[in-house]
Design an enzyme around this catalytic site. Structure first.
Site, mmCIF file in Angstrom:
data_model
loop_
_atom_site.group_PDB
_atom_site.id
_atom_site.type_symbol
_atom_site.label_atom_id
_atom_site.label_comp_id
_atom_site.label_asym_id
_atom_site.label_seq_id
_atom_site.Cartn_x
_atom_site.Cartn_y
_atom_site.Cartn_z
ATOM 1 N N ARG A 30 -11.771 6.862 -3.951
ATOM 2 C CA ARG A 30 -12.055 8.050 -4.739
ATOM 3 C C ARG A 30 -10.740 8.531 -5.362
ATOM 4 N NH1 ARG A 30 -14.548 13.009 -2.261
ATOM 5 N NH2 ARG A 30 -12.977 13.941 -3.601
ATOM 6 N N ALA A 33 -7.012 7.384 -4.043
ATOM 7 C CA ALA A 33 -6.829 5.929 -4.038
ATOM 8 C C ALA A 33 -6.817 5.391 -5.472
ATOM 9 C CB ALA A 33 -7.930 5.254 -3.220
ATOM 10 N N HIS A 34 -7.624 5.967 -6.353
ATOM 11 C CA HIS A 34 -7.612 5.536 -7.747
ATOM 12 C C HIS A 34 -6.260 5.813 -8.404
ATOM 13 C CE1 HIS A 34 -11.912 4.694 -7.665
ATOM 14 N NE2 HIS A 34 -11.731 4.104 -8.826
ATOM 15 N N LYS A 35 -5.705 6.982 -8.096
ATOM 16 C CA LYS A 35 -4.407 7.341 -8.671
ATOM 17 C C LYS A 35 -3.366 6.309 -8.234
ATOM 18 C CE LYS A 35 -1.452 11.382 -9.324
ATOM 19 N NZ LYS A 35 -0.174 11.142 -8.648
ATOM 20 N N ALA A 38 -3.932 2.924 -9.942
ATOM 21 C CA ALA A 38 -3.514 2.974 -11.353
ATOM 22 C C ALA A 38 -1.999 2.857 -11.457
ATOM 23 C CB ALA A 38 -4.004 4.271 -11.991
#
Lengths: 182, 279
Positions: A30, A33-35, A38
């Site tokens: 979510r 973790a996405h940050k 990326a």
């Protein structure tokens, strides 16, 4: 039944509105973790898990009660992941599971990269957890519920929202039931 | 007469209410959801409603949360002016209650909105006090998931937009929220006041039992009109298409300035966790 790793053939037959079931391994991620993913992609570094052909489930599970594999685990709002999603699709992620609208850019990238976005029923978290047989943290445990978990699922239910042909179940659903004023 | 209430009593009540709210959805909500099923002609919409009812029953039987997002704890205290809290800091006692309740629930709070480090125990809860006559304390706990909270909106309109402008803004908010807010939603509408108080009115509207109507006739009529307009959008349960997009619209209104018509919309999702006790 869809079992990752998924192929283009698996995905091309899916249409917006289809009820699907997923079995095998899927990965949670979510906001936090996405940050981090990326940032790794931008620096050209490898991700902590190989995601080509895989499914990402946008969820931050609740703690497991004794005797349960996992706590309630329903979908979180997918749109918050939009700004991080396109590089992941380019890496070969094939199935995204969450709830709520995607941006026009993500919808176009699904078509371009032959991937599918599906929704699980938000608010049905306790029932959804029954389809999760095991859960282990595979990256960034310090993120707590936001860590990347590897889930083994069995018959996990979802509905195709955005298929790889440009179909959109939210738009279709609304068009079918909207009552326009005279 | 001053009535003394030890803060440990408040702490225990906070813990109990938040724990109960996580596992058991309010009876008034479940009754409204059940009653909505026959009004939903969309087969997928109907399936979603049935699934939500099943999820609620299963969570209650297993004593596990209905939704993984057990939210931020929001505590509303109506404190009688004759009450004297004893034995410590009531604010700290409330936070201790929050910490204890969330030991087995998801920790969803970051201490700083920019640095975003999880506080690890779901504190702080957000506390609102109101002084009322008498010597009782009414404590209401809201466990607010942020899927719906994120879709809330506020606008400081000029009076010229009128009731039509209010309806347009509320319906537009529901359309923008769509599936994100986990419909069928409960819609809290604040009208009047100032920039800060109109948001509080919208939040307080979510504390009202579903099925209750505003005591002022023209506002009760506006609640009904808004509900009908929202359910004509076709968004439906989970945004998959249907007629049951909202189960209720609650308005809370207050006096405002001659130059303004403040409107705030605060949404609650299909797992509207709320519990209340009088002490």
């Amino acid at each position: 039944m869809l079992t990752p790793p998924l192929t283009d053939t698996d995905l091309l037959s899916l249409r917006a509105g289809d009820a699907i079931r997923i079995s095998g391994v899927i990965y949670t991620a979510r906001d936090a973790a996405h940050k981090r993913m990326a940032e790794l992609i931008e620096r050209g570094e490898p991700l902590p898990v190989e995601l080509a052909g895989q499914a990402i489930y946008y969820v931050g599970p609740a703690p497991a009660k004794t005797g349960h594999a996992i706590g309630p685990a329903g979908p979180t709002t997918s749109g918050r992941m939009d700004s991080y999603t396109i590089p992941l699709l380019r890496l070969g992620v094939k199935l995204l599971i969450g709830k709520g609208y995607r941006s026009p850019e993500v919808k176009a990238a699904l078509v371009e990269n032959r991937a599918v976005y599906a929704a699980a029923v938000g608010g049905a978290a306790a029932l959804l957890a029954r389809h999760i047989r095991s859960s282990r943290v595979v990256a960034w445990p310090e993120l707590g519920t936001e860590a990347i978990h590897e889930l083994t699922v069995e018959g996990f239910p979802a509905i195709v929202i955005n298929d790889c042909h440009g179909g959109d179940a939210y738009a279709d659903g609304r068009a079918a039931w909207e009552e326009r004023g005279e | 007469m001053i009535r003394e209430i030890p803060v440990t009593r408040i702490q225990t009540a906070v813990e109990t209410l938040l724990t109960e709210a996580a596992y058991r959805l309010p009876a008034d909500y479940l009754a409204a959801l059940e009653a909505s099923a026959p009004a939903e002609p969309s087969p997928v919409g109907r399936q979603v409603i049935d699934l939500l009812l099943e999820n609620s029953a299963y969570a209650q039987a297993e004593q596990i949360p209905t939704c993984q997002d057990t939210g931020m704890a929001m505590l509303f205290l109506e404190v009688g002016q004759d009450v004297h809290f004893t034995g410590g800091d009531v604010n700290a006692a409330i936070q201790d209650g929050v910490r204890a309740a969330y030991a087995g629930l998801r920790k969803s709070v970051v201490g700083d909105p920019i640095q975003r480090i999880n506080t690890g125990d779901n504190t702080p809860g957000l506390i609102h006090y109101e002084i009322v006559p008498g010597d009782r304390v009414t404590l209401t706990a809201l466990q607010k998931g942020f899927g719906a909270e994120l879709m809330s909106r506020l606008q400081m309109f000029p009076p010229s937009v009128g009731v039509e402008g209010v309806v347009r803004f509320v319906v537009e908010t529901i359309e923008l929220a769509g599936p994100n807010a986990c419909p069928p939603v409960i819609v809290g509408v604040g009208l009047g006041g100032s920039f800060d108080t109109v948001a509080h009115l919208a939040k307080k509207a979510l504390l009202r039992p579903i099925g209750s109507t505003h005591p002022t006739p023209h506002l009760a009529a506006l609640e009904a009109d808004l509900l009908a307009a929202i359910n004509r959008t076709g968004i439906g349960p989970q945004g998959l298409g249907g007629r049951v997009t909202a189960l209720a619209v609650h308005i809370e209104a207050g006096a405002t300035h001659i130059g303004a018509l403040p409107v705030a919309v605060n949404l609650n999702c299909s797992a509207p966790r709320r519990a209340s006790i009088e002490i």
